[in-house]
Enzyme design. Structure first.
Site, short mmCIF file in Angstrom:
data_model
loop_
_atom_site.label_atom_id
_atom_site.label_comp_id
_atom_site.label_asym_id
_atom_site.label_seq_id
_atom_site.Cartn_x
_atom_site.Cartn_y
_atom_site.Cartn_z
N LYS A 16 -7.45 -15.61 2.54
CA LYS A 16 -7.37 -14.93 1.24
C LYS A 16 -8.36 -15.53 0.24
O LYS A 16 -8.99 -14.82 -0.54
CB LYS A 16 -5.95 -14.99 0.70
CG LYS A 16 -4.89 -14.32 1.56
CD LYS A 16 -5.20 -12.86 1.85
CE LYS A 16 -5.03 -11.96 0.65
NZ LYS A 16 -5.14 -10.51 1.02
N ALA B 245 0.82 -1.21 0.00
CA ALA B 245 0.00 0.00 0.00
C ALA B 245 0.86 1.26 0.00
O ALA B 245 0.54 2.23 -0.70
CB ALA B 245 -0.93 0.00 1.20
N LEU C 199 -10.96 -2.86 9.55
CA LEU C 199 -11.66 -3.91 8.81
C LEU C 199 -12.75 -4.59 9.63
O LEU C 199 -13.69 -5.15 9.07
CB LEU C 199 -10.66 -4.98 8.34
CG LEU C 199 -9.64 -4.56 7.29
CD1 LEU C 199 -8.68 -5.71 7.01
CD2 LEU C 199 -10.32 -4.11 6.00
N ARG D 113 -5.76 2.14 11.04
CA ARG D 113 -6.61 1.76 12.18
C ARG D 113 -6.48 2.75 13.33
O ARG D 113 -7.40 2.92 14.13
CB ARG D 113 -6.26 0.35 12.66
CG ARG D 113 -6.78 -0.73 11.75
CD ARG D 113 -6.41 -2.11 12.26
NE ARG D 113 -4.98 -2.33 12.24
CZ ARG D 113 -4.37 -3.41 12.71
NH1 ARG D 113 -5.09 -4.37 13.27
NH2 ARG D 113 -3.06 -3.55 12.63
N TYR E 189 -4.00 -18.52 6.76
CA TYR E 189 -3.81 -17.35 5.89
C TYR E 189 -4.34 -17.63 4.49
O TYR E 189 -5.06 -16.81 3.91
CB TYR E 189 -2.33 -16.95 5.83
CG TYR E 189 -2.08 -15.84 4.84
CD1 TYR E 189 -2.50 -14.55 5.11
CD2 TYR E 189 -1.45 -16.09 3.62
CE1 TYR E 189 -2.29 -13.52 4.20
CE2 TYR E 189 -1.24 -15.08 2.70
CZ TYR E 189 -1.66 -13.79 3.00
OH TYR E 189 -1.46 -12.78 2.08
N PHE F 227 8.53 -21.10 -4.53
CA PHE F 227 7.62 -19.96 -4.44
C PHE F 227 7.98 -18.94 -5.52
O PHE F 227 9.12 -18.89 -6.00
CB PHE F 227 7.69 -19.29 -3.06
CG PHE F 227 9.06 -18.80 -2.68
CD1 PHE F 227 9.44 -17.50 -2.95
CD2 PHE F 227 9.96 -19.65 -2.06
CE1 PHE F 227 10.70 -17.05 -2.60
CE2 PHE F 227 11.23 -19.21 -1.71
CZ PHE F 227 11.60 -17.91 -1.99
#
Length: 346
Positions: free
Chosen positions: A160, A14, A63, A33, A156, A220
């Protein structure tokens, strides 16, 4: 110029998005937040070479709460929903990740729809594509979804996958005129702006500081954060991105040992503590008996996998730099900012 909201402005991806949008002259908003995090975000933007006091506005929104989202999206043309929980350790219960990811995504989408936003770009993950499957040698593409019925899928990856599926379901049944595009990055490397960087770069940190004595055999993908940003911006405005998901990966998948070789070739003596050897699988499994973090990687240990970004390249004209360039950029920025001399924050 457009008015654009980027959620979770203190995050690694971000923050780089904020820098790019501000450099283009857009009016940019971001959520945190706690408003006390605004100073940290400004400092990272300044480190990126942009004046953080021109064209950037902060909104407090969480969130897990409804408050603040309507105000944050009011008057926006686009929303880039990047914020998502990603803890360093596995949560005590998977719902601690799944619920905030899913409900937070739906909160952002509802607010965007109600405000007349044209398009939301959701930052999902390759974790929503390539897990819970048998080993395969064909590269994964955007048609595949992580298999939630597999007992090997982490909390996780579930978070997602469930959050992205919820987003597509919302658009199909409640979205009205709101458009959605989704980006599914692999491990994100590239220049860090502070000690608050992605978990992927923790691997680089651990290698350079000698905290990783040898390399587990894991496969990965890698991609540079600057290219992830560009793909988000393509997806925000390109007509071919409407209603589509795009894997963000540069070239073929790597192993941890490939990363080690790249660091040693690119950094010279600065990589003296980077491991040379690859851990046998039995040793990793033994270590996992005492280390819950290592235990999380066991389902993927030694399992070959690959993915392709051909869709993003052909439809959106996206051309990422190599993963090797991204890895070296990560390391060089850690060195230049003096972060190897400091403990990695939790």
């Amino acid at each position: 110029m457009s008015t654009i909201l980027v959620t979770g402005g203190s995050g690694f991806i971000a923050n780089h998005i904020l820098i790019r949008l501000l450099s283009q002259g857009h009016q940019v908003r971001t959520t945190v937040r706690n408003i006390n995090r605004a100073a940290d975000v400004r400092a990272m933007i300044h480190e990126g070479g942009i004046d953080p006091n021109e064209g950037l506005f902060f909104f407090v929104a969480d969130l897990e709460q409804d408050q603040g989202w309507a105000e944050a999206v009011a008057g926006c043309d686009y929303v880039l929903h990047v914020a998502s929980p990603f803890p360093a350790q596995a949560p005590q219960h998977e719902d601690d990740l799944i619920i905030p990811a899913r409900e937070g995504t739906l909160r952002v989408l509802r607010a965007a729809r109600d405000a007349g936003v044209k398009r939301v770009v959701l930052t999902s993950s390759f974790a929503a594509i390539g897990y819970g499957h048998p080993e395969q040698h064909l590269p994964f593409d955007e048609t595949t979804w992580t298999n939630l019925d597999s007992p090997d899928v982490t909390a996780y990856a579930k978070s997602k996958t469930i959050a992205e599926r919820a987003a597509w379901d919302f658009i199909a049944h409640e979205g009205g005129s709101l458009e959605l595009s989704v980006i599914n990055p692999v491990a994100v490397f590239g220049p860090v702006l502070s000690a608050d960087y992605s978990s992927s770069i923790t691997l680089i940190y651990n290698m350079l500081t000698g905290k990783l004595p040898s390399c587990p055999k894991l496969y990965f993908g890698g991609v540079d954060v600057r290219d992830v940003v560009e793909l988000h911006l393509h997806a925000m405005t390109h007509s071919a991105a409407k209603g589509e998901r795009f894997i963000a990966v540069a070239g073929n998948f790597l192993t941890v040992r490939d990363v080690a070789r790249t660091l040693k070739m690119g950094l010279g003596h600065a990589a003296d503590k980077v491991p040379n050897s690859e851990s046998p699988n039995w040793l990793v499994r033994l270590t996992a008996l005492f280390n819950p973090t290592v235990k999380q990687i066991l389902p993927e240990l030694g399992k070959f996998k690959n993915a392709t970004s051909l869709k993003a390249q052909e439809r959106l004209g996206w051309q990422p730099r190599s993963s090797e360039v991204a890895i070296i950029a990560s390391a060089q920025s850690l060195i230049q900012l003096g972060l190897l001399k400091k403990a990695k924050p939790d």
